[in-house]
Design a protein around this motif. Structure first.
Motif, PDB file in Angstrom:
ATOM      1  N   PHE A  76       0.806  -1.243  -0.066  1.00 34.33           N
ATOM      2  CA  PHE A  76       0.102  -0.008   0.105  1.00 34.33           C
ATOM      3  C   PHE A  76       0.922   1.410   0.023  1.00 34.33           C
ATOM      4  O   PHE A  76       0.255   2.307  -0.291  1.00 34.33           O
ATOM      5  N   HIS A 201      -7.484 -12.829   0.389  1.00 37.34           N
ATOM      6  CA  HIS A 201      -7.365 -11.138   0.214  1.00 37.34           C
ATOM      7  C   HIS A 201      -5.789 -10.767  -0.431  1.00 37.34           C
ATOM      8  O   HIS A 201      -5.558 -10.244  -1.246  1.00 37.34           O
ATOM      9  N   HIS A 205      -4.711  -9.508  -4.284  1.00 38.21           N
ATOM     10  CA  HIS A 205      -3.737  -8.299  -4.482  1.00 38.21           C
ATOM     11  C   HIS A 205      -2.512  -8.708  -5.305  1.00 38.21           C
ATOM     12  O   HIS A 205      -1.819  -8.028  -5.751  1.00 38.21           O
ATOM     13  N   PHE A 226     -11.956  -4.789  -8.406  1.00 35.19           N
ATOM     14  CA  PHE A 226     -11.601  -4.068  -7.046  1.00 35.19           C
ATOM     15  C   PHE A 226     -12.875  -3.846  -6.560  1.00 35.19           C
ATOM     16  O   PHE A 226     -13.078  -4.016  -5.422  1.00 35.19           O
ATOM     17  N   HIS A 230     -14.466  -6.390  -3.172  1.00 40.88           N
ATOM     18  CA  HIS A 230     -14.338  -5.761  -1.769  1.00 40.88           C
ATOM     19  C   HIS A 230     -16.030  -5.360  -1.268  1.00 40.88           C
ATOM     20  O   HIS A 230     -16.004  -5.347  -0.222  1.00 40.88           O
ATOM     21  N   HIS A 357      -7.694   5.131  -1.613  1.00 41.52           N
ATOM     22  CA  HIS A 357      -7.819   3.917  -0.650  1.00 41.52           C
ATOM     23  C   HIS A 357      -6.631   3.274  -0.081  1.00 41.52           C
ATOM     24  O   HIS A 357      -6.568   2.983   0.967  1.00 41.52           O
ATOM     25  N   HIS A 361      -5.581   3.101   3.866  1.00 41.48           N
ATOM     26  CA  HIS A 361      -5.063   2.163   4.374  1.00 41.48           C
ATOM     27  C   HIS A 361      -3.702   2.474   5.330  1.00 41.48           C
ATOM     28  O   HIS A 361      -3.589   2.077   6.512  1.00 41.48           O
ATOM     29  N   PHE A 393     -10.851  -2.192   8.844  1.00 45.21           N
ATOM     30  CA  PHE A 393     -10.764  -2.376   7.389  1.00 45.21           C
ATOM     31  C   PHE A 393     -12.226  -2.566   6.966  1.00 45.21           C
ATOM     32  O   PHE A 393     -12.533  -1.814   5.801  1.00 45.21           O
ATOM     33  N   HIS A 397     -13.525   0.076   4.090  1.00 45.63           N
ATOM     34  CA  HIS A 397     -13.890  -0.354   2.691  1.00 45.63           C
ATOM     35  C   HIS A 397     -15.669  -0.219   2.484  1.00 45.63           C
ATOM     36  O   HIS A 397     -16.033  -0.017   1.365  1.00 45.63           O
TER      37      HIS A 397
HETATM   38 CU1  CUO Z   1      -7.952  -5.120  -0.468  1.00 48.56          CU
HETATM   39 CU2  CUO Z   1      -8.180  -2.287   0.920  1.00 48.56          CU
HETATM   40  O1  CUO Z   1      -7.990  -3.342  -0.955  1.00 48.56           O
HETATM   41  O2  CUO Z   1      -7.695  -4.089   0.997  1.00 48.56           O
END
Ligand code: CUO
Length: 680
Positions: A76, A201, A205, A226, A230, A357, A361, A393, A397
């Motif tokens: 991130f 998760h 990513h 995405f 989510h 986003h 994070h 989280f 989201h």
């Molecule tokens: Cu998967 Cu915020 O994107 O975690």
């Protein structure tokens, strides 16, 4: 795959249970390694196989080597992303597998292990010569990111205790270790801290990295996925909350308000040699200014980017970097917004729309030390492998999703014509749990299964060490759908979703709200012959999930392989874990509505080459590797948009649409005290 073994150790240490060693060119070794490599005769004693690594001319990797080996790494953080992008580029650029092996050996020896494993995994997933190799789940390489509660220390302490059959006693990880029941958010910790969910998760990513060469980042509908993946996580979390008498998660709307939810992860971090920092209750976010990670942004930046995105949504166009406007179209708008929000390097105009986003994070992950005065590393929100553990989280989201929903609300609702499938009527719909007498009842309980820690930790003496994990599970079940086709033979896409029937106060949900709580359970095509058809579909076949064995058994070493060592099965690591397909439910039976729709495959079909390379176990949330998303409709169809005028309830929505059907189902949870298989 041996490069994944105990990534903190020097590369020339023995690997795997077979004690394989790499013969590494002297030039590849770090100065520390050079000083010890010849003083370790013991490492050769058990060696059964040597792998020669050829020296090649390597591109400059000095920049990624700047990240210290004991520092933390986060996808991130833009600076870290850049470092990883460089490594990925180098690994992707290796012309032969042998060159790749050589470059990987060098990287493994000289790079930060977290950066190394991340970059190696992305490259492995995307190179033609390695993409069918199953990379080990991160829980084996870095068990410290998944298994807390002091269990890993215990594993070391008890490594000498063997049973009479020569195996070690598995170490039990209790279900409850991060908080007590005084904290009401703890009621859904079994979901947040689930191993399979966090692996999903992390893997998602990896498949959709933020930065890197085009072939890695630029993928069909990645921005939309995405959003959708989510959105489904938040919906699933809300269902679990309802099952536990909690209200829907509140979006993190005001970034200056104290954050009520605390989180104390109790995970040990092997790499940074410290525990993951916790977050106290009622912490507020602060501007971030940390030289160490080259981070500098204000909370106001996040607000500005959010406002600009809302502005783009309401105007229906986004501003491109060259000053031109680009339409947010009905089909493609969500994809543009997804890339912009995330933000990946293919965001339309990152200078203007920022990095909302990801830096959200980061702000949340660093709220305990935003200017690095305490020399603390980031919290769990800073890592895709651990972020889903934290209650915040879901608040973050839920906010992210709210922006997307603002766009969805600008689109015209689906018309009856878009929803219908001429002459196709669903005459019957039911679901049957295996071995159960009750119809339309899903059954859940806790189960226990083992995870092998050996790849990530060194044990003396050698041999497997297992962690025994308690997790939610459900009994397998089958959908039975009777379809009457009054037309000629056709193909239909069957779409199955489930949502709660009532809101947190026990009032029947309006579709306006219920549509955001629908979780996808399956999507598949069915051949409909003229006349009556009975479709039977098993829960284990779901397009949302990967098989249970993938989460809990080391498939990468126990699986038959072909002559080249490649897997014969097309498992892909990305996918919702099968054991979490169904929410927990309640002992008395949690009431839900199960929805099925059959749409005309002619309207859903995507043009793509039918080559053999597929990896589509779990295409609903992950897409298909190296292919287009397999469904032309908007992701989440038909619930991705607010319903048409007059369709206030699900019953209104499906009126005059016989290609849809809804039944009441109950999710009945059997507490572990009634389950003789569970030992705590
Ligand atoms: Cu998967 Cu915020 O994107 O975690």
């Amino acid at each position: 795959l041996y490069f994944y073994d105990r990534p903190k150790e020097p590369v020339f240490f023995p690997k795997g249970n077979n004690d394989v060693i790499f013969q590494i060119p002297e030039d590849y070794l770090s100065s520390r390694s050079k000083s010890i490599v010849n003083e370790l005769p013991s490492r050769f004693e058990r060696v059964k196989e040597e792998i020669q690594i050829r020296k090649i001319e390597l591109p400059d990797l000095s920049e990624p080597m700047g990240l210290g080996k004991r520092e933390n790494f986060s996808g991130f953080i833009p600076y870290h992303r850049k470092l990883a992008a460089r490594v990925i580029e180098v690994l992707m650029g290796m012309r032969t597998t042998e060159d790749l092996r050589s470059a990987v050996a060098y990287c493994r020896e000289n790079l930060n292990p977290l950066l190394f494993i991340y970059s190696l995994s992305v490259a492995m997933l995307h190179r033609p010569d390695t993409r069918n190799v199953n990379i080990p789940p991160l829980s084996e390489t870095f068990p410290d990111k998944f298994i807390g509660g002091g269990l890993l220390n215990r594993a070391r302490e008890e490594a000498n205790i063997f049973q009479t059959d020569g195996t070690r006693v598995p170490l039990r990880l209790p279900l409850d270790y991060t908080a007590s029941d005084v904290e009401e958010e703890h009621r859904v910790a079994y979901f947040r801290e689930d191993l399979g969910i966090n692996l999903h998760h992390w893997h998602w990513h990896l498949v959709y990295p933020f930065d890197g060469p085009d072939v890695v980042v630029r993928k069909d509908r990645r921005g939309e996925l995405f959003y959708y993946m989510h959105e489904q996580i938040v919906a699933r979390y809300n269902l679990e909350r309802f099952c536990n008498k909690l209200g829907r998660v509140k979006r993190l709307q005001s970034l200056y308000e104290p954050i009520k939810e605390a989180y104390f992860p109790k995970l040990d971090s092997f790499v940074a040699s410290r525990v993951w920092p916790p977050r106290n209750s009622n912490v507020t976010l602060s501007d971030v200014d940390r030289e160490q990670e080259q981070l500098k942004f204000d909370i106001q930046d996040l607000e500005r980017w959010r406002d600009r995105m809302f502005d783009a949504i309401h105007r229906g166009t986004v501003l491109q970097a060259d000053g031109q406007e680009m339409q947010l179209t009905e089909a493609g708008g969500i994809d543009i917004l997804g890339n912009m929000m995330e933000a990946s390097t293919i965001s339309v105009n990152q200078r203007y729309y920022g990095n909302l986003h990801n830096l959200g994070h980061v702000a949340l992950a660093l709220c305990h030390d935003p200017d690095n005065r305490h020399l603390e590393t980031f919290g769990v929100m800073g890592d895709s492998a651990t972020a889903m553990r934290d209650p915040v989280f879901y608040r973050w989201h839920a906010f992210v999703d709210d922006v997307f929903q603002e766009h969805k609300a600008t689109l015209p609702p689906y018309t009856l014509q878009q929803l219908q499938f001429d002459n196709v009527n669903i005459a019957g719909f039911s679901v049957q749990t295996d071995g159960s007498k009750a119809a339309n009842q899903l059954e859940t309980t806790y189960d226990q299964n083992d995870v092998n820690l050996t790849r990530g930790m060194d044990f003396t003496p050698r041999g497997n060490v297992f962690a025994r994990i308690t997790h939610l599970n459900h009994k397998p079940f089958t959908y039975v759908i009777n379809v009457n086709n009054k037309g000629t033979q056709r193909i239909g896409t069957v779409r199955i979703f489930m949502a709660p029937k009532f809101d947190e106060r026990g009032i029947t949900l309006l579709l306006r709200d219920q549509r955001l709580l629908f979780i996808e359970l399956d999507r598949f095509t069915a051949n409909l012959k003229s006349g009556n058809n009975t479709i039977q579909r098993k829960s284990t076949e779901s397009s949302v999930t990967i098989p249970f064995e993938q989460t809990f058994r080391d498939l990468t070493t126990n699986r038959p392989t072909d002559s080249e060592g490649l897997s014969r099965f097309n498992y892909c690591g990305c996918g919702w874990p099968q054991h979490m397909l169904i929410p927990k439910g309640t002992p008395e039976g949690f009431p839900c509505e199960l929805f099925v729709m059959i749409s005309n495959f002619n309207d859903d079909e995507v043009d793509q080459a039918a080559d053999a390379e597929t990896c589509d176990d779990a295409s609903s949330y992950c897409g298909i590797r190296n292919k287009k998303y397999p469904d032309k409709r908007a992701m989440g169809f038909p619930f991705d948009r607010p319903p048409r005028q007059g369709a206030n309830t699900l019953a209104d929505f499906r009126r005059n649409l016989p290609n849809m059907s809804v039944i009441d189902v109950k999710i009945r949870f059997t507490p572990p005290s009634n389950n003789p298989n569970i030992v705590d």
